[in-house]
Design a protein around this motif. Sequence first.
Motif, PDB file in Angstrom:
ATOM      1  N   CYS A  93       1.015  -1.053  -0.405  1.00  0.00           N
ATOM      2  CA  CYS A  93       0.163   0.117  -0.013  1.00  0.00           C
ATOM      3  C   CYS A  93       0.917   1.137   0.176  1.00  0.00           C
ATOM      4  O   CYS A  93       0.293   2.025  -0.662  1.00  0.00           O
ATOM      5  N   TYR A  94       1.580   1.254   0.865  1.00  0.00           N
ATOM      6  CA  TYR A  94       2.828   2.188   0.746  1.00  0.00           C
ATOM      7  C   TYR A  94       3.659   2.702  -0.505  1.00  0.00           C
ATOM      8  O   TYR A  94       3.386   3.606  -1.046  1.00  0.00           O
ATOM      9  N   THR A  95       3.804   1.314  -0.694  1.00  0.00           N
ATOM     10  CA  THR A  95       4.183   1.591  -2.350  1.00  0.00           C
ATOM     11  C   THR A  95       3.603   2.269  -3.594  1.00  0.00           C
ATOM     12  O   THR A  95       3.861   2.595  -4.512  1.00  0.00           O
ATOM     13  N   SER A  96       2.322   1.329  -3.653  1.00  0.00           N
ATOM     14  CA  SER A  96       1.540   2.422  -4.132  1.00  0.00           C
ATOM     15  C   SER A  96       0.547   4.055  -4.073  1.00  0.00           C
ATOM     16  O   SER A  96       0.086   4.436  -4.680  1.00  0.00           O
ATOM     17  N   LEU A  97       0.920   4.268  -2.998  1.00  0.00           N
ATOM     18  CA  LEU A  97       0.578   5.701  -2.566  1.00  0.00           C
ATOM     19  C   LEU A  97       1.876   6.122  -3.389  1.00  0.00           C
ATOM     20  O   LEU A  97       1.590   7.446  -3.311  1.00  0.00           O
ATOM     21  N   LEU A  98       3.148   5.971  -3.074  1.00  0.00           N
ATOM     22  CA  LEU A  98       4.424   6.853  -3.354  1.00  0.00           C
ATOM     23  C   LEU A  98       3.881   7.225  -4.407  1.00  0.00           C
ATOM     24  O   LEU A  98       4.141   7.544  -5.391  1.00  0.00           O
ATOM     25  N   SER A  99       4.452   5.914  -5.527  1.00  0.00           N
ATOM     26  CA  SER A  99       4.136   5.503  -6.647  1.00  0.00           C
ATOM     27  C   SER A  99       3.108   6.761  -7.880  1.00  0.00           C
ATOM     28  O   SER A  99       3.026   6.612  -8.683  1.00  0.00           O
ATOM     29  N   LYS A 100       2.006   6.960  -6.397  1.00  0.00           N
ATOM     30  CA  LYS A 100       0.362   7.803  -7.331  1.00  0.00           C
ATOM     31  C   LYS A 100       1.085   9.241  -6.648  1.00  0.00           C
ATOM     32  O   LYS A 100      -0.415  10.003  -6.719  1.00  0.00           O
ATOM     33  N   ASP A 101       1.957   9.798  -6.178  1.00  0.00           N
ATOM     34  CA  ASP A 101       2.500  11.205  -5.661  1.00  0.00           C
ATOM     35  C   ASP A 101       1.387  11.478  -4.313  1.00  0.00           C
ATOM     36  O   ASP A 101       1.343  12.416  -4.766  1.00  0.00           O
ATOM     37  N   LEU A 102       0.812  10.293  -3.794  1.00  0.00           N
ATOM     38  CA  LEU A 102      -0.868  10.632  -2.973  1.00  0.00           C
ATOM     39  C   LEU A 102      -0.188  11.113  -1.520  1.00  0.00           C
ATOM     40  O   LEU A 102      -0.769  11.256  -0.780  1.00  0.00           O
ATOM     41  N   LEU A 103       1.122  10.705  -1.584  1.00  0.00           N
ATOM     42  CA  LEU A 103       1.821  10.742   0.266  1.00  0.00           C
ATOM     43  C   LEU A 103       3.386  11.055  -0.228  1.00  0.00           C
ATOM     44  O   LEU A 103       4.284  11.033  -0.759  1.00  0.00           O
ATOM     45  N   SER A 104       4.211  12.191   0.566  1.00  0.00           N
ATOM     46  CA  SER A 104       5.268  12.163   0.349  1.00  0.00           C
ATOM     47  C   SER A 104       6.696  11.572   0.832  1.00  0.00           C
ATOM     48  O   SER A 104       6.129  10.567   1.985  1.00  0.00           O
TER      49      SER A 104
END
Length: 316
Positions: free
Chosen positions: A247-258
């Motif tokens: 989930c962390y990887t998915s969010l980072l790849s979508k620029d949804l998380l710093s």
Amino acid sequence: MKVEKAYTAIDVHVAGEAFRIIKDAPFIHYSSLEQLDEQFPRVYEEVINLLLNEPRGFAGLNGCLVVPPFSRDADAAVVFFNHGGTVPLQYGGIVAVITALLETGQLSEKESNHYKIETVSGVIPVTAVMENDEVVLVKLENEPCQVVETNVSFSHSELSQYSLVQADQLYAIFDKGSVPFEIRVEDLSELRNWGKSINKEFSKLSIKVTPVLLDRTSLNTGVIKTVTLRGDNFIVRSPGFGATAACYTSLLSKDLLSIDQPLENESIFNSKLKAELTKQIESSYQFTFTCRAFITGMQTYVLDPTDPLAAGFLLK
């Protein structure tokens, strides 16, 4: 009561996920940890049934067999297993094992707080901090994760899109906004029905994928909530190390998380795992997890030769 066999085990939970740690399984000959892992499902079939099946265990229980290490750099070696056989690596199992070994005095505390656990997937470094003879903090890194594909849909199905992420296994990340229920115990029936539908679709594709439902409504505070479904439709009890990394990887790849924002993942019953980005190499991400394990019991399990349920049973 007649006792034919007896096994001593330490039960530990990590963010709600239960592990049963064994040190006195029957001796067999093996020349490497890989050979032990290969022989384990056949040679220790009776042990697996006795210790993991009901009435002594349950469907979500994980097993850990601790043996002396082969690597000179390692402090202990572990074979992980469940009802289906051996598992190459369980990060929660690493946390459970290091906690049990230190708190029972089977492993001496080091001033550096650094230890190494040997698995068939390699030697895993782990940091364990003790206070007053209790492990109060465990840190370890996962293997690099990366997004395989985004915006994937099932053909001829109304089920929502998902992202495929390779972590310790292949995960399909679904957004909770696409379903009419919440990730909470009160909606357990709806969650299980949803998981059955998802697993049915993946079975048609003949690929092994672990579905994760992700609620990111509190992402601005660095918190997500997830539920992970196994292939047998059993809900994973903890937030899950692999699921959290995916989930962390998915969010980072979508620029949804710093990239400098730590992430806390909550389970269906609010147990938590904390993770932070350690390293990024192109599209791959590696994370450090911070958590804690708790010993829940130390038991001796026995087999009465007249017991009609010697092989146990499982209700899912």
